[in-house]
Motif scaffolding. Structure first.
Motif, PDB file in Angstrom:
ATOM      1  N   GLY A 116       0.790  -1.227   0.000  1.00 14.13           N
ATOM      2  CA  GLY A 116       0.000   0.000   0.000  1.00 14.13           C
ATOM      3  C   GLY A 116       0.820   1.274   0.000  1.00 14.13           C
ATOM      4  N   MET A 117       2.141   1.138  -0.034  1.00  9.51           N
ATOM      5  CA  MET A 117       3.006   2.310   0.037  1.00  9.51           C
ATOM      6  C   MET A 117       3.055   3.030  -1.313  1.00  9.51           C
ATOM      7  SD  MET A 117       6.835   2.368   1.660  1.00  9.51           S
ATOM      8  CE  MET A 117       6.235   1.541   3.141  1.00  9.51           C
ATOM      9  N   PHE A 122       9.040   4.881  -2.401  1.00  6.49           N
ATOM     10  CA  PHE A 122      10.123   4.012  -2.883  1.00  6.49           C
ATOM     11  C   PHE A 122      11.169   4.828  -3.636  1.00  6.49           C
ATOM     12  CE2 PHE A 122       6.605   0.885  -2.607  1.00  6.49           C
ATOM     13  CZ  PHE A 122       7.211  -0.029  -1.764  1.00  6.49           C
ATOM     14  N   GLY A 123      10.702   5.802  -4.430  1.00  5.88           N
ATOM     15  CA  GLY A 123      11.630   6.641  -5.170  1.00  5.88           C
ATOM     16  C   GLY A 123      12.519   7.472  -4.263  1.00  5.88           C
ATOM     17  N   VAL A 162       7.564  -3.771  -6.601  1.00 13.24           N
ATOM     18  CA  VAL A 162       6.693  -4.785  -7.204  1.00 13.24           C
ATOM     19  C   VAL A 162       6.658  -6.074  -6.371  1.00 13.24           C
ATOM     20  CG1 VAL A 162       6.336  -6.200  -9.283  1.00 13.24           C
ATOM     21  CG2 VAL A 162       7.020  -3.822  -9.505  1.00 13.24           C
ATOM     22  N   MET A 163       7.669  -6.273  -5.529  1.00  9.76           N
ATOM     23  CA  MET A 163       7.748  -7.508  -4.729  1.00  9.76           C
ATOM     24  C   MET A 163       6.471  -7.826  -3.951  1.00  9.76           C
ATOM     25  SD  MET A 163      11.551  -7.836  -3.113  1.00  9.76           S
ATOM     26  CE  MET A 163      12.984  -7.971  -4.190  1.00  9.76           C
ATOM     27  N   PRO A 164       5.845  -6.878  -3.258  1.00 13.44           N
ATOM     28  CA  PRO A 164       4.621  -7.230  -2.509  1.00 13.44           C
ATOM     29  C   PRO A 164       3.519  -7.773  -3.407  1.00 13.44           C
ATOM     30  CG  PRO A 164       5.436  -5.074  -1.845  1.00 13.44           C
ATOM     31  CD  PRO A 164       6.232  -5.473  -3.035  1.00 13.44           C
ATOM     32  N   TYR A 165       3.415  -7.224  -4.604  1.00 13.54           N
ATOM     33  CA  TYR A 165       2.414  -7.668  -5.583  1.00 13.54           C
ATOM     34  C   TYR A 165       2.658  -9.127  -5.976  1.00 13.54           C
ATOM     35  CZ  TYR A 165       0.121  -7.706 -10.216  1.00 13.54           C
ATOM     36  OH  TYR A 165      -0.635  -8.026 -11.318  1.00 13.54           O
ATOM     37  N   THR A 223       6.432   4.254 -12.640  1.00 19.12           N
ATOM     38  CA  THR A 223       6.786   5.569 -13.193  1.00 19.12           C
ATOM     39  C   THR A 223       7.602   6.420 -12.229  1.00 19.12           C
ATOM     40  OG1 THR A 223       4.740   5.521 -14.493  1.00 19.12           O
ATOM     41  CG2 THR A 223       5.858   7.641 -14.301  1.00 19.12           C
ATOM     42  N   ILE A 224       6.972   6.897 -11.168  1.00 17.25           N
ATOM     43  CA  ILE A 224       7.595   7.900 -10.311  1.00 17.25           C
ATOM     44  C   ILE A 224       8.855   7.375  -9.653  1.00 17.25           C
ATOM     45  CG2 ILE A 224       7.259   9.408  -8.319  1.00 17.25           C
ATOM     46  CD1 ILE A 224       5.696  10.230 -10.783  1.00 17.25           C
ATOM     47  N   ALA A 225       8.774   6.172  -9.068  1.00 24.48           N
ATOM     48  CA  ALA A 225       9.937   5.616  -8.370  1.00 24.48           C
ATOM     49  C   ALA A 225      11.119   5.457  -9.326  1.00 24.48           C
ATOM     50  CB  ALA A 225       9.572   4.273  -7.739  1.00 24.48           C
TER      51      ALA A 225
END
Length: 297
Positions: A116-117, A122-123, A162-165, A223-225
């Motif tokens: 949920g972060m 992350f970026g 992407v790891m949590p996904y 994108t942003i990260a």
């Protein structure tokens, strides 16, 4: 409820469900056709090869080579996948097969928090932590780009985002295996690890491949990260320490600017269409993998 009222109510329920389903089916097509319509002025068959494989990006001179952006996206997603596979797979095995229940609950809560972060967190963490580490390593290796803003930094950040996904999908997979299967393997003399390696992993192979395939398609869209740590330099990266410029970063940085330049808007829409097609391809590939192994079973 009387029979006279039941029929119109059932008809109403069926109708709104069909409408909802139609929206879900039409929306991807509508997005794809709208991007195709906006990119159409550039889709000349004679110039398509130059657009996709050209390395010169100079909108003011009418050069819209997209290959540096496509290659950067592939490199970042590839590095992220290489990092994700051992971490996610070993974590899923430990949480579902070895960890005590209280540790499993704590780890699942941590995974949910990471899931949920916001991407920008992350970026920022990547800029503060990953970029300096990668920069120091690049200096030790004598890299041409010692800043740390690189394909490697972006790959690390995107893998963590992407790891949590992917982990949630793998956890569901491992928990879907019945305890009887494990007990049967143990009763035949297999060790705990042999049961996991020779029974669980083989049985869950199509689901595991599909999970990582979907994770890679999600990596392409980050994108942003990625934008914050990749360097945003228009070039074809040759090494992991080189800066890059993925397709999502191109769109985020440039859409809305310099729209007075002819064909600039069409070039950005074409890059968005390419990104969409890449994601659709990986989703299609994951479904093909599942169907292939189901047919063999």
């Amino acid at each position: 409820m009387s029979i006279a009222l039941r029929k119109p109510i059932e008809l109403f329920r069926k109708t709104w469900m069909q409408i909802a389903l139609s929206i879900i089916l039409i929306l991807p097509l509508a997005i794809g056709f709208s991007l195709l319509y906006k990119a159409w002025p550039l889709l000349n068959p004679d110039d398509l090869g130059k657009l996709l494989f050209g390395s010169v990006w100079s909108p003011s001179q009418g050069n819209f080579g997209l290959f540096p952006f496509i290659s950067s996206s592939v490199f970042v997603a590839g590095v992220g996948l290489i990092i994700m596979i051992p971490v996610c797979l070993s974590s899923a095995i430990y949480i579902t097969q070895f960890a005590p229940r209280w540790i499993s609950r704590i780890l699942r809560a941590a995974i949910d928090i990471l899931a949920g972060m916001p991407s920008v967190i992350f970026g920022l963490w990547g800029v503060i932590t990953i970029v300096p580490i990668v920069g120091n390593w690049a200096k030790q290796q004598g890299a041409q780009n010692p800043t740390g803003y690189s394909i490697l930094a972006a790959g690390i950040v995107v893998s963590i985002s992407v790891m949590p996904y992917v982990l949630n999908m793998l956890l569901e997979l491992f928990e879907s295996v019945t305890s009887e299967l494990k007990e049967t393997a143990l009763s035949l003399g297999a060790s705990h690890w042999q049961a996991i390696k020779d029974v669980f992993l083989k049985k869950l192979k199509p689901g595991i491949i599909a999970s990582f395939t979907l994770g890679m398609s999600k990596s392409f869209g980050e994108t942003i990260a990625v934008l914050m740590v990749v360097g945003n330099v228009v070039q074809i990266p040759a090494r992991i320490f080189d800066a890059g410029y993925p397709l999502p970063a191109l769109l985020a940085n440039n859409y809305g600017e310099m729209m007075s330049i002819p064909m600039y808007d069409a070039a950005l829409m074409l890059s968005a269409l390419i990104l969409l097609l890449i994601v659709v391809f990986f989703n299609y590939l994951s479904h093909k993998v599942i169907r292939h192994y189901q047919a063999k079973a």
